[in-house]
Design an enzyme around this catalytic site. Structure first.
Site, PDB file in Angstrom:
ATOM      1  N   HIS A  68      -2.353   4.536  10.088  1.00  0.00           N
ATOM      2  CA  HIS A  68      -2.830   3.712   8.994  1.00  0.00           C
ATOM      3  C   HIS A  68      -3.236   2.557   9.497  1.00  0.00           C
ATOM      4  O   HIS A  68      -2.618   2.015  10.484  1.00  0.00           O
ATOM      5  CB  HIS A  68      -1.438   3.744   8.126  1.00  0.00           C
ATOM      6  CG  HIS A  68      -1.698   4.788   7.044  1.00  0.00           C
ATOM      7  ND1 HIS A  68      -0.761   5.982   7.449  1.00  0.00           N
ATOM      8  CD2 HIS A  68      -1.816   5.174   5.725  1.00  0.00           C
ATOM      9  CE1 HIS A  68      -0.876   7.021   6.596  1.00  0.00           C
ATOM     10  NE2 HIS A  68      -1.505   6.372   5.495  1.00  0.00           N
ATOM     11  N   PHE A 116       2.193  -2.033   8.113  1.00  0.00           N
ATOM     12  CA  PHE A 116       2.795  -2.194   6.804  1.00  0.00           C
ATOM     13  C   PHE A 116       2.070  -1.321   5.962  1.00  0.00           C
ATOM     14  O   PHE A 116       0.660  -1.016   5.974  1.00  0.00           O
ATOM     15  CB  PHE A 116       2.693  -3.417   6.070  1.00  0.00           C
ATOM     16  CG  PHE A 116       3.016  -3.781   4.670  1.00  0.00           C
ATOM     17  CD1 PHE A 116       4.474  -3.879   4.235  1.00  0.00           C
ATOM     18  CD2 PHE A 116       2.140  -3.743   3.773  1.00  0.00           C
ATOM     19  CE1 PHE A 116       4.796  -4.054   3.001  1.00  0.00           C
ATOM     20  CE2 PHE A 116       2.379  -3.839   2.493  1.00  0.00           C
ATOM     21  CZ  PHE A 116       3.611  -4.081   2.176  1.00  0.00           C
TER      22      PHE A 116
END
Length: 165
Positions: A68, A116
Site C-alpha cells: 500500500h 499506515f
C-alpha cells in the site's frame, strides 16, 4: 458496475484480471477468492476476499500491507488509490498538512515497518490525520491487526464500487 452473475461466470484468469487489484499489488488474494465462486451474494464475495487474506501466513499479509502507498504521497498511485485519496481531500493538502502527513508517514514506518493503512473512503483529511496521530502510539501487534482490518475495509469498498448488490 457488473452483476454477480457476470462475476460468477468469469474464467479464473478473467476474475483475477478484473479483481486482482482489489488487494493493492497482491493478485494472489483474488486468485484465492476466486476458488469460492459461485458467490450467492456480493457479501459472500467480500467474505471470500477476507478469508483469503486471513488464511494467508503473516509474511504474505505483511507483504500486502507493505504494497500500500503512503497516504498523501505525491508518488504514482494505482487508479483506485488515487480516486480514494482524492475523495478524502488528500490531493488538496496545504503545505503544512502535507508536511504533517509526511512526518507521520516517516515516523509510522520507522516504528512499525509498514505504511499506515486507512480505508479513506467517506473520511475527511482531518479524520484521517486524527487517526494517524492516535494510531502511531499503538503496539506493533495492535497496529498490524488494525492494518489488516483497514485492508479488509478497502476490499469491501472496492468490491462494492465494482459489483452490484
Amino acid at each position: 458496475m457488473m452483476t454477480l452473475a457476470t462475476v460468477n461466470a468469469m474464467t479464473p484468469a478473467d476474475f483475477v484480471a478484473a479483481f486482482g487489484d482489489v488487494a493493492e499489488h497482491s493478485p494472489w488474494v483474488a486468485e484465492q477468492a476466486a476458488l469460492s465462486r459461485p458467490y450467492p451474494s456480493r457479501e459472500a464475495m467480500v467474505a471470500a476476499f477476507e478469508t483469503a487474506l486471513r488464511g494467508a501466513d503473516q509474511p504474505a499479509q505483511l507483504a500486502l500491507i507493505r504494497a500500500h502507498p503512503d497516504l498523501a504521497t505525491r508518488a504514482k498511485l494505482t487508479d483506485d488509490s488515487t480516486r480514494e485519496q482524492k475523495g478524502a481531500g488528500l490531493d488538496t493538502l496545504s503545505d503544512a498538512e502535507f508536511s504533517r502527513f509526511t512526518a507521520l508517514n516517516t515516523r509510522y514506518k520507522e516504528r512499525f515497518g509498514f505504511p499506515f493503512i486507512f480505508a479513506v473512503k467517506g473520511a475527511t483529511k482531518h479524520q484521517i490525520l486524527a487517526s494517524f496521530e492516535a494510531r502511531v502510539e499503538n503496539s506493533k501487534d495492535d497496529e498490524f491487526a488494525m492494518a489488516l482490518t483497514q485492508v479488509l475495509r478497502i476490499f469491501r469498498f472496492r468490491i462494492e464500487d465494482r459489483v452490484s448488490a
